[in-house]
Motif scaffolding. Structure first.
Motif, PDB file in Angstrom:
ATOM      1  N   LYS A  57       0.834  -1.194   0.000  1.00  0.00           N
ATOM      2  CA  LYS A  57       0.000   0.000   0.000  1.00  0.00           C
ATOM      3  C   LYS A  57       0.876   1.255   0.000  1.00  0.00           C
ATOM      4  O   LYS A  57       0.578   2.238  -0.701  1.00  0.00           O
ATOM      5  CB  LYS A  57      -0.929  -0.009   1.222  1.00  0.00           C
ATOM      6  CG  LYS A  57      -1.914   1.160   1.242  1.00  0.00           C
ATOM      7  CD  LYS A  57      -2.859   1.077   2.432  1.00  0.00           C
ATOM      8  CE  LYS A  57      -3.900  -0.007   2.253  1.00  0.00           C
ATOM      9  NZ  LYS A  57      -4.949   0.064   3.307  1.00  0.00           N
ATOM     10  N   ARG A 188      -7.170   4.570   2.232  1.00  0.00           N
ATOM     11  CA  ARG A 188      -8.293   3.725   1.819  1.00  0.00           C
ATOM     12  C   ARG A 188      -8.632   3.845   0.337  1.00  0.00           C
ATOM     13  O   ARG A 188      -9.013   2.842  -0.290  1.00  0.00           O
ATOM     14  CB  ARG A 188      -9.529   4.075   2.662  1.00  0.00           C
ATOM     15  CG  ARG A 188      -9.396   3.641   4.116  1.00  0.00           C
ATOM     16  CD  ARG A 188     -10.636   3.962   4.916  1.00  0.00           C
ATOM     17  NE  ARG A 188     -10.500   3.525   6.304  1.00  0.00           N
ATOM     18  CZ  ARG A 188     -11.401   3.729   7.251  1.00  0.00           C
ATOM     19  NH1 ARG A 188     -12.525   4.374   6.963  1.00  0.00           N
ATOM     20  NH2 ARG A 188     -11.193   3.309   8.480  1.00  0.00           N
ATOM     21  N   ILE A 189      -8.528   5.044  -0.234  1.00  0.00           N
ATOM     22  CA  ILE A 189      -8.962   5.196  -1.629  1.00  0.00           C
ATOM     23  C   ILE A 189      -7.815   5.060  -2.625  1.00  0.00           C
ATOM     24  O   ILE A 189      -8.057   4.812  -3.808  1.00  0.00           O
ATOM     25  CB  ILE A 189      -9.685   6.534  -1.854  1.00  0.00           C
ATOM     26  CG1 ILE A 189      -8.721   7.721  -1.676  1.00  0.00           C
ATOM     27  CG2 ILE A 189     -10.870   6.667  -0.929  1.00  0.00           C
ATOM     28  CD1 ILE A 189      -9.363   9.044  -2.054  1.00  0.00           C
ATOM     29  N   PHE A 192      -7.688   2.033  -5.015  1.00  0.00           N
ATOM     30  CA  PHE A 192      -8.601   2.109  -6.152  1.00  0.00           C
ATOM     31  C   PHE A 192      -8.032   3.028  -7.232  1.00  0.00           C
ATOM     32  O   PHE A 192      -8.150   2.765  -8.427  1.00  0.00           O
ATOM     33  CB  PHE A 192      -9.972   2.609  -5.690  1.00  0.00           C
ATOM     34  CG  PHE A 192     -10.633   1.694  -4.694  1.00  0.00           C
ATOM     35  CD1 PHE A 192     -11.230   0.511  -5.121  1.00  0.00           C
ATOM     36  CD2 PHE A 192     -10.650   2.001  -3.341  1.00  0.00           C
ATOM     37  CE1 PHE A 192     -11.847  -0.347  -4.214  1.00  0.00           C
ATOM     38  CE2 PHE A 192     -11.247   1.150  -2.425  1.00  0.00           C
ATOM     39  CZ  PHE A 192     -11.842  -0.022  -2.858  1.00  0.00           C
ATOM     40  N   ILE A 195      -5.534   1.162  -9.287  1.00  0.00           N
ATOM     41  CA  ILE A 195      -6.115   0.314 -10.335  1.00  0.00           C
ATOM     42  C   ILE A 195      -6.308   1.128 -11.622  1.00  0.00           C
ATOM     43  O   ILE A 195      -5.998   0.668 -12.732  1.00  0.00           O
ATOM     44  CB  ILE A 195      -7.453  -0.291  -9.862  1.00  0.00           C
ATOM     45  CG1 ILE A 195      -7.209  -1.286  -8.715  1.00  0.00           C
ATOM     46  CG2 ILE A 195      -8.185  -0.977 -11.018  1.00  0.00           C
ATOM     47  CD1 ILE A 195      -8.475  -1.781  -8.046  1.00  0.00           C
ATOM     48  N   CYS A 196      -6.799   2.369 -11.484  1.00  0.00           N
ATOM     49  CA  CYS A 196      -6.963   3.251 -12.645  1.00  0.00           C
ATOM     50  C   CYS A 196      -5.610   3.534 -13.289  1.00  0.00           C
ATOM     51  O   CYS A 196      -5.479   3.534 -14.526  1.00  0.00           O
ATOM     52  CB  CYS A 196      -7.615   4.569 -12.224  1.00  0.00           C
ATOM     53  SG  CYS A 196      -9.317   4.430 -11.637  1.00  0.00           S
TER      54      CYS A 196
END
Length: 475
Positions: A57, A188-189, A192, A195-196
Motif C-alpha cells: 500500500k 483507503r482510496i 482504487f 487500479i486506474c
C-alpha cells in the motif's frame, strides 16, 4: 541516427527494469539499510501521520504521490525533442531520480520522518535549510495549482461540465486529504486510484504494440535538437521532463511514507521502485506522442499553446475507444490529483515543523490548511503555461539541493558519495544554465551560460571534499 522505433522503445523499457534490479541493489548496498533499527511509525505512532501500513500500500501511495502530471504532460512535451528524450528518461531515472528518491527517503526514515528542509538543514546548514523551506512551500503551492487545473481541464473535456467547477471539487478533496489522518482517506482510496493508474499504463502500452501502426515509425535520434521551435536540448529537455527522470518534488513526498514504514528493508521497492515505475509511465507517453503523431512537428501542431491534455484525449480515444479512453483518462487524472493532495499535506507538515506546532489535534491543522488552500485558489487565475514553467525550474532546483545533501550525508558516513555527487553536478549545471539563458532572467548567450554553469557545478564538487570530512561509525 536512424533506428527501429519498436526495438528502441523495448530496449529503453528493459534498461529501466534492469536498472532497478542492478543499480538499485548497488545503491541499496552503499546506503546499507539496518533491518534492526526501529522506524518512526513503530517507535512512536500518533494515529495521524505516523501510522504503520502494509508495504504494497505504501508503494502505491508513493507512486501516486510522486507521479503527477510530469510523467504524462512532461513526457509528451519532451517528445518534441524527439526520441532522444527517452534516453534522458531512462538514464535520468536510474542514475539520478531513483537515487535521489531512495536516499532522501531513507535519510528521512533515519531522522524520525523529517521533512526535506530539516534534512537539508542537517547536511548543508541552516541557511540552506531556510532557503529550501521557502522553495519547497512555493513549489508545493505551484503543484497544488497545476495538479488541480490539469485534471480539471481533462474532466471538463470528458464530461462537458465547466473547468472551474471541477477545480472546486478537486480542491475540496485536497482540503479533506490535507487535514484527515493519512489512513482515513488516502490509505483507503489510493488502492482504487492505483487500479486506474495500472489500467492506463498497461492499456496504452498494449496500444503501442497492437493498435498503432508501428512504434515511432520515424525514429531519428539527434542530440543537435529537432524541436519545432528551435529550442536547444541543453538545458530545456532536462527542465521539461522532470518527474519522469528526476524531481525535487519527490523528496518533499517521501517523508510522508517514511513515517508509515515498518522496516528500512522496504526502502528500495518503495522509493527506488516507485521512481522506476514512474519512468515507465513517462516512457510510454513519450512513445505515444511520437507514435500517434509520428513526428515532433505533427505533435507540436496538435498541441496549441502546449496543451498536452489534448494529446491524451485524442490518443486514448483512437487507441481504446470511448469507454476505454474514459478509463485511461481517469488513470491520467488520478496522477496529478493524488500528487496534489499529498503535496499540500506535506506543506502542512513543513509549516508545522517550522512553527513547532503539533498536528495531532484538528484545530492546528486547520490553522495551516485553510490559508494554504486559499493561496492555491487565488493562483488558479494565473496562466497555466506560466505556472508550469516555474514549476519545472523550482522542481529541478530543489532536486539539486537534495542531491548535494545526499552527497554530503554519504561522504560524512564514509560511503561512496559519487553516486549522488555526479548527478548533483549535472543537474546544477542544467538549472544554472537555464537561469542564465532564460529571457526573463539574465538572457546570456547559450555558450557562455553553459560554460559558466558547468564550471560552477564542477567547482562545487571539487570544493566538497575540503568542506566535508568523513566520520567514523554508522548513522
Amino acid at each position: 541516427m536512424q533506428m527501429n522505433g519498436t526495438l528502441y522503445f523495448v530496449l529503453c523499457l528493459l534498461l529501466l527494469i534492469v536498472g532497478y534490479w542492478g543499480y538499485g541493489r548497488f545503491v541499496e548496498r552503499i546506503f546499507d539499510p539496518d533491518l534492526n533499527r526501529k522506524t518512526p511509525a513503530v517507535d512512536h505512532p500518533d494515529g495521524v501521520d505516523y501510522v504503520v501500513m502494509p508495504g504494497w500500500k505504501i508503494f502505491f501511495i508513493q507512486l501516486l504521490n510522486i507521479a503527477g502530471l510530469g510523467p504524462v504532460y512532461g513526457a509528451i512535451l519532451g517528445a518534441l525533442y524527439g526520441p532522444v528524450a527517452m534516453l534522458w528518461i531512462v538514464l535520468g531515472c536510474i542514475l539520478a531520480g531513483a537515487v535521489h528518491d531512495y536516499c532522501s527517503g531513507m535519510m528521512s526514515l533515519r531522522r524520525d520522518g523529517a521533512s526535506l528542509p530539516e534534512l537539508i538543514d542537517g547536511e548543508l546548514g541552516k541557511m540552506a535549510g531556510k532557503i529550501i523551506r521557502y522553495l519547497c512551500i512555493a513549489l508545493i503551492i505551484l503543484v497544488g495549482v497545476v495538479f488541480a487545473i490539469g485534471p480539471a481541464q481533462l474532466l471538463a473535456n470528458m464530461t462537458g461540465m465547466s473547468m472551474p467547477l471541477w477545480a472546486g471539487i478537486i480542491f475540496l478533496y485536497y482540503f479533506a486529504a490535507t487535514i484527515l489522518p493519512i489512513d482515513v482517506l488516502i490509505g483507503r482510496i489510493y488502492p482504487f486510484f492505483a487500479i486506474c493508474l495500472i489500467f492506463m499504463a498497461v492499456s496504452m502500452l498494449m496500444a503501442l504494440f497492437f493498435v498503432f501502426d508501428g512504434i515511432m515509425p520515424n525514429c531519428t535520434i539527434s542530440v543537435s535538437g529537432v524541436h519545432p521551435d528551435g529550442s536547444s536540448i541543453w538545458p530545456m529537455l532536462f527542465i521539461t521532463i522532470a518527474c519522469g527522470a528526476i524531481s525535487g518534488f519527490h523528496a518533499t513526498q517521501s517523508p510522508l511514507m517514511a513515517r508509515c514504514m515498518k522496516s528500512e528493508g522496504q526502502g528500495r521497492p518503495i522509493f527506488y521502485g516507485a521512481m522506476v515505475a514512474e519512468g515507465v509511465i513517462a516512457l510510454i507517453w513519450c512513445a505515444v506522442g511520437l507514435t500517434f503523431y509520428q513526428s515532433p512537428q505533427e505533435l507540436n501542431e496538435a498541441m496549441p499553446g502546449g496543451n498536452a491534455g489534448k494529446v491524451v484525449f485524442d490518443s486514448t480515444q483512437y487507441a481504446l475507444g470511448h469507454i476505454g479512453s474514459i478509463l485511461a483518462i481517469l488513470g491520467v487524472v488520478v496522477l496529478p490529483i493524488t500528487s496534489g493532495d499529498t503535496a499540500l499535506r506535506s506543506a502542512r507538515l513543513m509549516i508545522a515543523d517550522a512553527l513547532h506546532l503539533p498536528q495531532k489535534n484538528m484545530l492546528p491543522r486547520l490553522y495551516i490548511a485553510v490559508p494554504l488552500l486559499a493561496v492555491c485558489l487565488i493562483m488558479t487565475r494565473i496562466e497555466f503555461g506560466v505556472i508550469w514553467r516555474y514549476f519545472g525550474w523550482f522542481n529541478q532546483c530543489i532536486a539539486c539541493f537534495t542531491l548535494w545533501s545526499i552527497a554530503v550525508y554519504l561522504r560524512r558516513s564514509g560511503k561512496f558519495h559519487w553516486l549522488a555527487t555526479v548527478p548533483a553536478v549535472f543537474l546544477t549545471a542544467v538549472c544554472l544554465s537555464y537561469l542564465l539563458t532564460d529571457k526573463n532572467c539574465f538572457e546570456l548567450p547559450w555558450g557562455i551560460s553553459s560554460i559558466a554553469a558547468s564550471l560552477v557545478a564542477v567547482g562545487l564538487a571539487v570544493m566538497m571534499p575540503f568542506q566535508v570530512k568523513p566520520k567514523l561509525g554508522k548513522d
